[in-house]
Structures are given as structure tokens and as C-alpha cells.
Design a protein around this motif. Structure first.
Motif, PDB file in Angstrom:
ATOM      1  N   LYS A 318     -50.692   2.225  45.056  1.00 41.61           N
ATOM      2  CA  LYS A 318     -49.907   3.345  45.593  1.00 41.61           C
ATOM      3  C   LYS A 318     -50.142   3.515  47.098  1.00 41.61           C
ATOM      4  CE  LYS A 318     -49.422   6.250  41.471  1.00 41.61           C
ATOM      5  NZ  LYS A 318     -49.795   7.542  40.865  1.00 41.61           N
ATOM      6  N   ALA A 319     -51.374   3.280  47.545  1.00 41.31           N
ATOM      7  CA  ALA A 319     -51.688   3.390  48.966  1.00 41.31           C
ATOM      8  C   ALA A 319     -50.845   2.401  49.776  1.00 41.31           C
ATOM      9  CB  ALA A 319     -53.184   3.119  49.196  1.00 41.31           C
ATOM     10  N   PHE A 320     -50.765   1.175  49.313  1.00 38.25           N
ATOM     11  CA  PHE A 320     -49.954   0.160  50.004  1.00 38.25           C
ATOM     12  C   PHE A 320     -48.476   0.557  49.968  1.00 38.25           C
ATOM     13  CE2 PHE A 320     -53.700  -2.304  50.236  1.00 38.25           C
ATOM     14  CZ  PHE A 320     -53.459  -3.421  51.012  1.00 38.25           C
ATOM     15  N   ALA A 321     -48.035   1.078  48.822  1.00 31.74           N
ATOM     16  CA  ALA A 321     -46.630   1.456  48.675  1.00 31.74           C
ATOM     17  C   ALA A 321     -46.248   2.594  49.621  1.00 31.74           C
ATOM     18  CB  ALA A 321     -46.349   1.854  47.227  1.00 31.74           C
ATOM     19  N   GLY A 343     -36.708   4.185  44.778  1.00 29.77           N
ATOM     20  CA  GLY A 343     -36.718   4.052  43.332  1.00 29.77           C
ATOM     21  C   GLY A 343     -36.284   2.632  43.028  1.00 29.77           C
ATOM     22  N   PHE A 344     -36.175   2.270  41.755  1.00 34.10           N
ATOM     23  CA  PHE A 344     -35.820   0.885  41.426  1.00 34.10           C
ATOM     24  C   PHE A 344     -34.351   0.717  41.065  1.00 34.10           C
ATOM     25  CE2 PHE A 344     -35.882  -3.126  39.013  1.00 34.10           C
ATOM     26  CZ  PHE A 344     -36.504  -3.921  39.971  1.00 34.10           C
ATOM     27  N   VAL A 345     -33.761   1.668  40.373  1.00 34.35           N
ATOM     28  CA  VAL A 345     -32.346   1.576  39.990  1.00 34.35           C
ATOM     29  C   VAL A 345     -31.476   1.926  41.190  1.00 34.35           C
ATOM     30  CG1 VAL A 345     -30.540   2.446  38.459  1.00 34.35           C
ATOM     31  CG2 VAL A 345     -32.873   2.149  37.590  1.00 34.35           C
ATOM     32  N   SER A 346     -30.511   1.089  41.487  1.00 31.88           N
ATOM     33  CA  SER A 346     -29.692   1.311  42.684  1.00 31.88           C
ATOM     34  C   SER A 346     -28.636   2.393  42.467  1.00 31.88           C
ATOM     35  CB  SER A 346     -29.029   0.008  43.116  1.00 31.88           C
ATOM     36  OG  SER A 346     -28.073  -0.414  42.164  1.00 31.88           O
ATOM     37  N   ASP A 363     -36.362  10.535  44.774  1.00 31.64           N
ATOM     38  CA  ASP A 363     -37.259   9.648  45.510  1.00 31.64           C
ATOM     39  C   ASP A 363     -38.598   9.595  44.780  1.00 31.64           C
ATOM     40  OD1 ASP A 363     -35.247   9.414  47.361  1.00 31.64           O
ATOM     41  OD2 ASP A 363     -36.092  10.903  48.734  1.00 31.64           O
ATOM     42  N   LEU A 364     -38.888   8.468  44.152  1.00 26.55           N
ATOM     43  CA  LEU A 364     -40.083   8.364  43.318  1.00 26.55           C
ATOM     44  C   LEU A 364     -41.273   7.754  44.043  1.00 26.55           C
ATOM     45  CD1 LEU A 364     -38.395   7.182  39.984  1.00 26.55           C
ATOM     46  CD2 LEU A 364     -38.997   9.506  40.690  1.00 26.55           C
ATOM     47  N   ILE A 365     -41.009   7.034  45.115  1.00 30.38           N
ATOM     48  CA  ILE A 365     -42.113   6.440  45.878  1.00 30.38           C
ATOM     49  C   ILE A 365     -41.663   6.355  47.340  1.00 30.38           C
ATOM     50  CG2 ILE A 365     -41.452   4.037  45.410  1.00 30.38           C
ATOM     51  CD1 ILE A 365     -44.527   3.573  44.951  1.00 30.38           C
ATOM     52  N   LYS A 366     -42.113   7.301  48.148  1.00 29.79           N
ATOM     53  CA  LYS A 366     -41.601   7.438  49.516  1.00 29.79           C
ATOM     54  C   LYS A 366     -42.736   7.515  50.536  1.00 29.79           C
ATOM     55  CE  LYS A 366     -37.997   9.896  52.069  1.00 29.79           C
ATOM     56  NZ  LYS A 366     -36.978  10.966  52.023  1.00 29.79           N
ATOM     57  N   GLU A 500     -38.072   5.070  34.356  1.00 30.84           N
ATOM     58  CA  GLU A 500     -38.211   4.720  35.778  1.00 30.84           C
ATOM     59  C   GLU A 500     -39.373   5.468  36.410  1.00 30.84           C
ATOM     60  OE1 GLU A 500     -35.413   4.010  39.681  1.00 30.84           O
ATOM     61  OE2 GLU A 500     -35.400   6.013  38.787  1.00 30.84           O
ATOM     62  N   LYS A 501     -39.563   6.728  36.012  1.00 36.37           N
ATOM     63  CA  LYS A 501     -40.676   7.510  36.572  1.00 36.37           C
ATOM     64  C   LYS A 501     -42.027   6.911  36.162  1.00 36.37           C
ATOM     65  CE  LYS A 501     -42.133  12.249  37.434  1.00 36.37           C
ATOM     66  NZ  LYS A 501     -43.542  11.874  37.563  1.00 36.37           N
ATOM     67  N   ILE A 502     -42.124   6.481  34.897  1.00 35.77           N
ATOM     68  CA  ILE A 502     -43.362   5.835  34.431  1.00 35.77           C
ATOM     69  C   ILE A 502     -43.648   4.597  35.277  1.00 35.77           C
ATOM     70  CG2 ILE A 502     -44.419   4.539  32.520  1.00 35.77           C
ATOM     71  CD1 ILE A 502     -42.836   6.420  30.597  1.00 35.77           C
ATOM     72  N   LEU A 503     -42.614   3.792  35.513  1.00 36.34           N
ATOM     73  CA  LEU A 503     -42.757   2.558  36.278  1.00 36.34           C
ATOM     74  C   LEU A 503     -43.230   2.832  37.708  1.00 36.34           C
ATOM     75  CD1 LEU A 503     -42.231  -0.545  36.618  1.00 36.34           C
ATOM     76  CD2 LEU A 503     -39.890   0.071  37.284  1.00 36.34           C
ATOM     77  N   LEU A 504     -42.565   3.733  38.391  1.00 34.56           N
ATOM     78  CA  LEU A 504     -42.906   3.991  39.799  1.00 34.56           C
ATOM     79  C   LEU A 504     -44.218   4.759  39.951  1.00 34.56           C
ATOM     80  CD1 LEU A 504     -41.197   2.960  42.208  1.00 34.56           C
ATOM     81  CD2 LEU A 504     -39.944   3.001  40.077  1.00 34.56           C
ATOM     82  N   ASP A 505     -44.572   5.582  38.955  1.00 38.79           N
ATOM     83  CA  ASP A 505     -45.868   6.267  38.994  1.00 38.79           C
ATOM     84  C   ASP A 505     -47.018   5.263  38.935  1.00 38.79           C
ATOM     85  OD1 ASP A 505     -44.860   8.795  39.258  1.00 38.79           O
ATOM     86  OD2 ASP A 505     -45.116   9.372  37.156  1.00 38.79           O
ATOM     87  N   ALA A 506     -46.816   4.185  38.172  1.00 39.66           N
ATOM     88  CA  ALA A 506     -47.858   3.155  38.034  1.00 39.66           C
ATOM     89  C   ALA A 506     -47.841   2.184  39.207  1.00 39.66           C
ATOM     90  CB  ALA A 506     -47.676   2.401  36.718  1.00 39.66           C
ATOM     91  N   ALA A 507     -46.714   2.087  39.890  1.00 35.91           N
ATOM     92  CA  ALA A 507     -46.546   1.272  41.101  1.00 35.91           C
ATOM     93  C   ALA A 507     -46.972  -0.199  40.985  1.00 35.91           C
ATOM     94  CB  ALA A 507     -47.268   1.933  42.269  1.00 35.91           C
TER      95      ALA A 507
END
Length: 544
Positions: A318-321, A343-346, A363-366, A500-507
Motif C-alpha cells: 500500500k505504501a508503494f501504491a 480503481g481497477f474497473v474502467s 477512488d479506492l487507491i489514491k 473490487e474493494k476487497i482487491l484494492l484494500d489488499a493492494a
């Protein structure tokens, strides 16, 4: 006078040769209509395009990537084909019936559907191809797309046999498939190249039929006439194609140039009919107004390998992301008016209430540099790191990939104080090594195989050949499986939002930007269809 003498001599030579044998342009010479007028000479219509690199493979279930799809989609054809509006329409199948429970499709193939060698395209060719797609020995990255067929997943996972896969030839021109559940997007999915038929007789006689132009047998608008590996390939109009009268081009020549500036120079000199827009020239070319921009369903992203240090730690991932500035990337590096991806889905997928999936999911990872520093410190403490293990970012060779990798390297140095090494590799080797989880942190991309958000998310189920991160989450797997069987669209979208939230939370991944299609095109060229799902359609293309 001297020039006139030479010209007359040349004319006499041509006439004398014509008396012995027809020359190579016989049939296209101007003809007298009997009234003293001559018909215009027929000019061969040749389109010049750039494929960037050598196709990974022109074997339909193996060439599951952007550098193979453009060729495959034009030399082959499935039961359906996406039209100018990107909707599935009748292709090799002229019509179909659907059972009352919505699970069994019966496709009626065209009587005049032929292979380029003159053989009939039969239902058995589809049975053979679809079972081969799912055969674990084939090793297709696209096999998961066939899991909606009853028995497909079990066969691919080694828990079932080919006989359990519910596809069959009712007769020579009738093909039947039974699905595990009704699928609203089924007719779009099967337009994907991995579902193209294969001439069973040809394949059994020569298992490597797809490696050379001389042995390639196709059933699409064009056929492969020449293939100079790692250099160029050429396709010509397929005279056996059922709809040949609507194919306007005579020939398409594809270069393989992997440098955007070289491609652009070839476009300006007329060696290519289309070109991408080099980032250094983007501002100038956009201002001139010649750049065309179209939607594309997909994104540019990076994968963390959670089986290798230090990315086994979620906080370090997550730090790198969060240290990446996607907005800066599209404005200062790529410069092609892409949308930054958080996010991943366009964008472009509407849920039953009319909400755009991306806007609703948010925005799940900003970018958040202070948070990134905090998470890096926390992750290092959790792993008892006094010093972060060396990190290498790997990308496949292309000038654009290099620029993005260098920008990331600078961001990690400035925002985290971390020195990241860069490594590049040729595409064919890169893809194999990425699947084998040999990289720590690597460049990637995804272009939708069909128009539904589930196609983005299903990549990351446990064991998927498209996962390539080593990440696994039982709750995510369950959510995707249930969504793929859910008939209620509102419930299905809620499941996908949660997944999608599970995916981006785990990064296990970090998105960079959503794709668009930015290009320059010869004004004499028309009718090229650029599907958002990622492949080019040349069936209706024309050139003055």
C-alpha cells in the motif's frame, strides 16, 4: 526527341511481351468500352498498419494479448462478431435458438461458411476448438472465459474430462452449448478470439499449422499471405469468406515497430496509415486537431508479487501504491488525455440504476504521500526490517513502458526515499516469467475481453493464469463466483462493488491509468472500427 524514342521503345517491348504471355497486371489494365473511352485502372487497396511487436501466437487460445488480437480478429471469425457499435452480431452462425431456461444455445452455422483452403466450417470445428481452449494441456491463459460452459472449469482444473464439457455438434452445421447459468454477456464473450473455431483436420495433420503463413488456415475476412517473423506480416482478402463482397481492402501490411517516434515518422512519410501519438509531440498534435480519441475498456497497472519480499507485507504494498501520483503520470509522462486510475474497473459500465461502475465504486487507491510514508514504516516494523530489501521494477521493452517505469522510480525516491532498480525484458519472455511469478514488481495491462465489470475482477481469483501476483482471498473468490451465477443484476453489481474493494484494500496491484485509443489516421482511410474491448476491426475498412 530522345525521351520520345525511349518511350516508344518501351511501349513496343510491353506489346511484344504481351503477345507471348499475360503480364502480372493482366485484368487491371485500362479497357476500351467500345466507345473510345477507357475504364480506369483498378488500384489495389492496401492498408499499412503497425503491430508494434511480433504476435505472441496466432493460435487462437494462446494469442490472448493485444499484439495477437488485431491479427486474429481479422483472419479468423467466431459464431458472433462485434459490429460498428461494438454489439455482437451473427457471423459464422447466421442465427441461434435459446432454451427456455436461458442456458442452452443452439447455433446454426452458415452453409457458405468456408475455411481459406475451401473446407466447410463445421460444428465439429467449434467443438474441437472450445474443448482445446479448456484442455489443461493447452495451457491457455484464456481458459477461464470458458468456465461458463457446463463442465468447462472442471475439465480445465483436471477434475473432469473433455466428455463432460457440454458442447456438441448436433449435425454438420448445428452447434450446441449448455451454460452453467444464464449469461447476459455470453454472445459478446464468444466474439473473443479465443473462441474462434479451428479446422480440426488441418490441426490434427499439422499441430503447428499456426506458426507460418504457408500453413495457416483461416475463416475470417482476410487470410495470412506472408509472415516474416519479428519483421512484418501481410494479410490479403479471403476469397472463401462468406461475406467477402463486403470486404473492401485487398491487402493489409503490418509492420513491427516498437518505438512511438519511429512509428510517427513512418506515418508522416506515408509508410503507415495510422500512428500512435508520441508523448513528446502530444501537446502540438492535439492543438493541430488531427488526433482522434476513442474509448477503450482497460487499464495500465503494476503487479506486486506477494510471494516475494518485501511485498508479502500488505502495508508495504500500500505504501508503494499511495506514493504513485497517477494524475502527474498522465499529465506529464504519457500526455494522451488518459484518465488516472484509482480503481481497477474502467469507466463506461452502467449498473441497473444507471450509475457508472467506476464513479459509484469511487477512488479506492489514491495518491497520499504522508500515508504512504506511515505505512512503509509500519510494514518494515512488522517484518522487522532495518533496511528495505532491494526492489526491482521489471517492464517489457517499449519506449512508453520505459518512461513510466522511470517516472515511478523517481516517485518512489522522492516520496518514500526508496531506491528502486529497473529491468527490462522482451515481451515473449516477460509474459512467461510474469506468469511464473519470477518478478517482484512488474508492469502490466488489461484490455477487457468482453463488456462487463466481472471480466476485470475475475482475473484475480485464486489460481487464475491472469492473476500473476500470488494473491489469494477466499472472500473475493466467493464473491466473484456468486456474481457469475447471479441473475438479479442489482445484486450482481453489489457483489462486484464489494469484490473490487476487497482487491484494492489488499493492494496486490496498483492502477496507473485507464486506456483510451489516441491515434492519427490517413484521411483517405475510413471504416476502421476500434472496439473498446481491445481489438481492431478491418472488415469494413476502406482506402481511397
Amino acid at each position: 526527341m530522345k525521351k520520345l524514342t525511349i518511350l516508344l521503345a518501351a511501349v513496343m517491348l510491353v506489346l511484344s511481351l504481351a503477345a507471348c504471355t499475360a503480364n502480372k497486371d493482366a485484368g487491371s489494365e485500362p479497357k476500351d468500352d467500345g466507345k473510345g473511352k477507357k475504364e480506369e485502372k483498378k488500384t489495389e487497396k492496401v492498408l499499412y498498419l503497425n503491430n508494434g511487436q511480433e504476435p505472441t501466437s496466432l493460435d487462437p487460445p494462446i494469442g490472448f494479448d493485444a499484439v495477437s488480437w488485431n491479427a486474429l480478429n481479422n483472419i479468423m471469425e467466431g459464431l458472433t462478431r462485434l459490429d460498428e457499435n461494438h454489439q455482437p452480431q451473427a457471423a459464422i452462425a447466421e442465427k441461434w435458438d435459446l432454451s427456455e431456461d436461458g442456458k442452452t444455445y443452439t447455433f446454426h452455422l452458415r452453409e457458405n461458411a468456408k475455411w481459406s483452403n475451401g473446407d466447410d466450417v463445421t460444428a465439429d470445428d467449434f467443438v474441437y476448438a472450445w474443448k482445446r481452449l479448456l484442455d489443461p494441456n493447452t495451457g491457455s491463459s484464456a481458459a477461464f472465459l470458458g468456465y461458463f460452459i457446463q463442465g468447462g472449469e472442471e475439465y480445465n482444473n483436471g477434475k473432469g474430462s473433455a466428455d463432460d464439457v457440454k458442447v456438441k455438434a448436433v449435425d454438420k452445421k448445428t452447434f450446441e452449448v449448455t451454460l452453467v447459468s444464464p449469461q447476459a454477456y455470453f454472445l459478446s464473450v464468444i466474439a473473443n478470439p479465443c473462441f474462434f473455431p479451428i479446422n480440426e483436420g488441418v490441426a490434427k495433420e499439422n499441430p503447428k499449422w499456426f506458426n507460418e503463413a504457408s500453413t495457416y488456415v483461416s475463416n475470417g475476412p482476410f487470410k495470412l499471405s506472408e509472415w516474416n517473423h519479428d519483421s512484418d506480416f501481410t494479410m490479403v482478402k479471403n476469397d472463401q469468406y462468406w461475406d467477402v463482397n463486403n470486404v473492401k481492402l485487398d491487402k493489409v501490411h503490418w509492420a513491427m515497430v516498437d518505438d512511438a517516434n519511429t512509428e510517427y515518422q513512418m506515418y508522416t512519410t506515408g509508410e503507415l496509415d495510422t500512428s500512435d501519438v508520441p508523448s513528446e509531440l502530444a501537446d502540438k498534435l492535439f492543438k493541430e486537431g488531427d488526433v482522434k480519441v476513442e474509448d477503450q475498456a482497460g487499464l495500465y497497472f503494476y503487479r506486486f508479487n506477494v510471494t516475494k519480499e518485501p511485498f508479502q507485507n500488505e502495508n508495504i504494498r500500500k505504501a508503494f501504491a499511495l506514493a504513485i501520483d497517477q494524475k502527474q503520470m498522465v499529465e506529464l509522462v504519457t500526455k494522451n488525455q488518459e484518465k488516472p486510475a484509482y480503481g481497477f474497473v474502467s469507466y463506461g459500465f452502467k449498473d441497473p440504476e444507471g450509475n457508472d461502475f467506476r464513479e459509484h465504486s469511487g477512488d479506492l487507491i489514491k495518491t497520499d504521500v504522508p500515508k504512504a510514508k506511515e505505512l512503509l514504516k509500519k510494514g518494515m516494523e512488522e517484518e522487522d526490517y532495518k533496511k528495505l530489501p532491494e526492489v526491482t521494477l521489471t517492464y517489457n521493452t517499449l519506449d512508453t513502458h520505459k518512461k513510466i517505469a522511470e517516472a515511478l522510480q523517481q516517485m518512489f525516491k522522492e516520496n518514500l526515499g526508496v531506491d528502486v532498480k529497473l529491468a527490462n525484458m522482451e515481451s515473449s519472455v516477460f509474459a512467461t516469467d510474469q506468469k511464473a511469478l519470477k518478478f517482484q514488481f512488474s508492469r502490466s495491462s488489461f484490455l477487457a475481453d468482453y463488456a462487463d465489470p466481472i471480466n476485470f475482477l475475475e482475473n484475480f481469483i485464486t489460481g487464475s493464469p491472469m492473476n500473476r501476483t500470488g494473491w489469494s482471498n477466499a472472500e473475493f473468490d466467493k464473491m466473484i463466483k456468486e456474481a457469475k451465477h447471479e441473475k438479479d443484476e442489482k445484486k450482481r453489481y453489489e457483489m462486484m462493488y464489494k469484490a473490487e474493494k476487497i482487491l484494492l484494500d489488499a493492494a496486490p496491484i496498483v492502477p496507473i491509468h485507464f486506456y483510451n485509443q489516441v491515434y492519427l489516421q490517413n484521411k483517405d482511410v475510413s471504416g476502421i472500427v476500434r472496439h473498446p474491448v481491445g481489438y481492431l476491426e478491418l472488415k469494413w475498412a476502406d482506402k481511397k
